[in-house]
Design an enzyme around this catalytic site. Structure first.
Site, PDB file in Angstrom:
ATOM      1  N   LYS A  95      14.048  29.643  30.464  1.00  0.00           N
ATOM      2  CA  LYS A  95      14.176  29.718  29.148  1.00  0.00           C
ATOM      3  C   LYS A  95      13.196  28.420  28.327  1.00  0.00           C
ATOM      4  O   LYS A  95      12.547  28.686  27.410  1.00  0.00           O
ATOM      5  CB  LYS A  95      15.449  29.663  28.435  1.00  0.00           C
ATOM      6  CG  LYS A  95      16.126  30.914  28.687  1.00  0.00           C
ATOM      7  CD  LYS A  95      17.362  30.943  28.031  1.00  0.00           C
ATOM      8  CE  LYS A  95      18.547  32.138  28.506  1.00  0.00           C
ATOM      9  NZ  LYS A  95      19.706  31.913  28.044  1.00  0.00           N
ATOM     10  N   GLY A  96      13.257  27.487  29.135  1.00  0.00           N
ATOM     11  CA  GLY A  96      12.704  26.120  28.606  1.00  0.00           C
ATOM     12  C   GLY A  96      11.261  26.084  28.192  1.00  0.00           C
ATOM     13  O   GLY A  96      10.966  25.479  27.282  1.00  0.00           O
TER      14      GLY A  96
ATOM     15  N   ASP B 105      10.266  17.610  36.935  1.00  0.00           N
ATOM     16  CA  ASP B 105      11.178  16.358  37.192  1.00  0.00           C
ATOM     17  C   ASP B 105      11.454  16.262  38.853  1.00  0.00           C
ATOM     18  O   ASP B 105      10.775  16.053  39.657  1.00  0.00           O
ATOM     19  CB  ASP B 105      12.414  16.101  36.338  1.00  0.00           C
ATOM     20  CG  ASP B 105      13.536  17.277  36.144  1.00  0.00           C
ATOM     21  OD1 ASP B 105      13.307  18.402  37.059  1.00  0.00           O
ATOM     22  OD2 ASP B 105      14.333  17.235  35.220  1.00  0.00           O
TER      23      ASP B 105
ATOM     24  N   LYS C 264       7.855  14.123  34.802  1.00  0.00           N
ATOM     25  CA  LYS C 264       8.857  12.829  34.882  1.00  0.00           C
ATOM     26  C   LYS C 264       8.715  12.689  36.565  1.00  0.00           C
ATOM     27  O   LYS C 264       9.452  12.833  37.273  1.00  0.00           O
ATOM     28  CB  LYS C 264      10.241  13.294  34.445  1.00  0.00           C
ATOM     29  CG  LYS C 264      11.067  12.161  34.234  1.00  0.00           C
ATOM     30  CD  LYS C 264      12.697  12.519  33.794  1.00  0.00           C
ATOM     31  CE  LYS C 264      12.766  13.410  32.647  1.00  0.00           C
ATOM     32  NZ  LYS C 264      14.232  13.394  32.491  1.00  0.00           N
TER      33      LYS C 264
ATOM     34  N   PHE D 148      16.866  11.406  29.302  1.00  0.00           N
ATOM     35  CA  PHE D 148      17.177  12.748  29.056  1.00  0.00           C
ATOM     36  C   PHE D 148      16.667  13.364  27.668  1.00  0.00           C
ATOM     37  O   PHE D 148      17.114  12.720  26.787  1.00  0.00           O
ATOM     38  CB  PHE D 148      18.839  12.929  29.031  1.00  0.00           C
ATOM     39  CG  PHE D 148      19.238  14.168  29.128  1.00  0.00           C
ATOM     40  CD1 PHE D 148      19.157  15.038  28.186  1.00  0.00           C
ATOM     41  CD2 PHE D 148      19.996  14.675  30.109  1.00  0.00           C
ATOM     42  CE1 PHE D 148      19.693  16.503  28.223  1.00  0.00           C
ATOM     43  CE2 PHE D 148      20.230  15.934  30.202  1.00  0.00           C
ATOM     44  CZ  PHE D 148      20.177  16.880  29.424  1.00  0.00           C
TER      45      PHE D 148
ATOM     46  N   ARG E  29      17.137  23.372  21.770  1.00  0.00           N
ATOM     47  CA  ARG E  29      15.605  23.916  21.822  1.00  0.00           C
ATOM     48  C   ARG E  29      14.791  23.957  20.669  1.00  0.00           C
ATOM     49  O   ARG E  29      13.562  23.889  20.845  1.00  0.00           O
ATOM     50  CB  ARG E  29      15.690  25.320  22.664  1.00  0.00           C
ATOM     51  CG  ARG E  29      16.489  25.381  24.159  1.00  0.00           C
ATOM     52  CD  ARG E  29      16.415  26.811  24.833  1.00  0.00           C
ATOM     53  NE  ARG E  29      17.190  27.017  25.860  1.00  0.00           N
ATOM     54  CZ  ARG E  29      16.853  26.490  26.943  1.00  0.00           C
ATOM     55  NH1 ARG E  29      15.625  26.240  27.210  1.00  0.00           N
ATOM     56  NH2 ARG E  29      17.488  26.898  27.822  1.00  0.00           N
TER      57      ARG E  29
END
Length: 185
Positions: free
Chosen positions: A48-49, A108, A136, A157, A170
């Protein structure tokens, strides 16, 4: 986790502003449109990100494209990768001999994207490239780098612009660094 009712109070600092994101996504969209113009391209959103980034990106790609969606994760509900990649939703279209652009929110560890690329490569596409909003590299656990990247960020984070903690944050219009007391157990 200690998620508060006021999202803004949970943010330690704004890392990338709404204006910076907008300008960079416009640049990426124009570059991708030039690179993919005249090709049979499928742009795949990693749910979903990446949904916020994906939407803004494809609206800045002035070329013919098809959109697809895939839900794949190595995080579950935690803040660190589990190392186990799970596919919750696969794409619905054949990608054989087509150019694939995977849109990811953040790279990441690289485990999720590495697994996804291997899976899609087994389906005989013409090419596969990746674009991520954030990279990252300090957290990389496998040999993968994005083909296109919005911003390289430090090992903090981050939430906002599609990135979350337990489904929250989000909808922030910027990328912010979350206060450690919010995500620490």
């Amino acid at each position: 986790m200690n998620i508060g009712q006021d999202m803004q109070k949970d943010i330690l600092k704004v890392l990338i502003s709404e204006e910076e994101i907008s300008a960079r996504v416009k640049e990426l969209g124009e570059q991708l449109a030039n690179d993919y113009r005249g090709k049979d391209v499928i742009v795949i959103c990693v749910l979903k990100g990446a949904c916020v980034f994906f939407t803004d990106l494809v609206r800045n790609m002035d070329c013919q494209l098809e959109m697809e969606f895939m839900a794949i994760s190595s995080y579950g509900g935690g803040t660190k990768t589990s190392g186990v990649v799970r596919i919750a939703k696969d794409i619905d279209t054949s990608i054989t001999n087509r150019h694939i652009l995977i849109v990811e929110d953040i790279m990441d560890s690289g485990l999720t994207l590495s697994h996804m690329k291997k899976l899609l490569e087994s389906r005989s596409p013409a090419s596969i490239k990746t674009v991520c909003l954030l990279d990252k590299p300090e957290r990389r656990e496998c040999d993968i780098t994005p083909d296109y990247c919005g911003f390289t960020i430090p090992n903090e984070f981050v939430v906002g612009y599609g990135l979350d903690l337990a489904g929250f944050y989000r909808n922030l219009k910027y990328v912010g660094v979350l206060k450690p007391e919010v995500y620490s157990e």
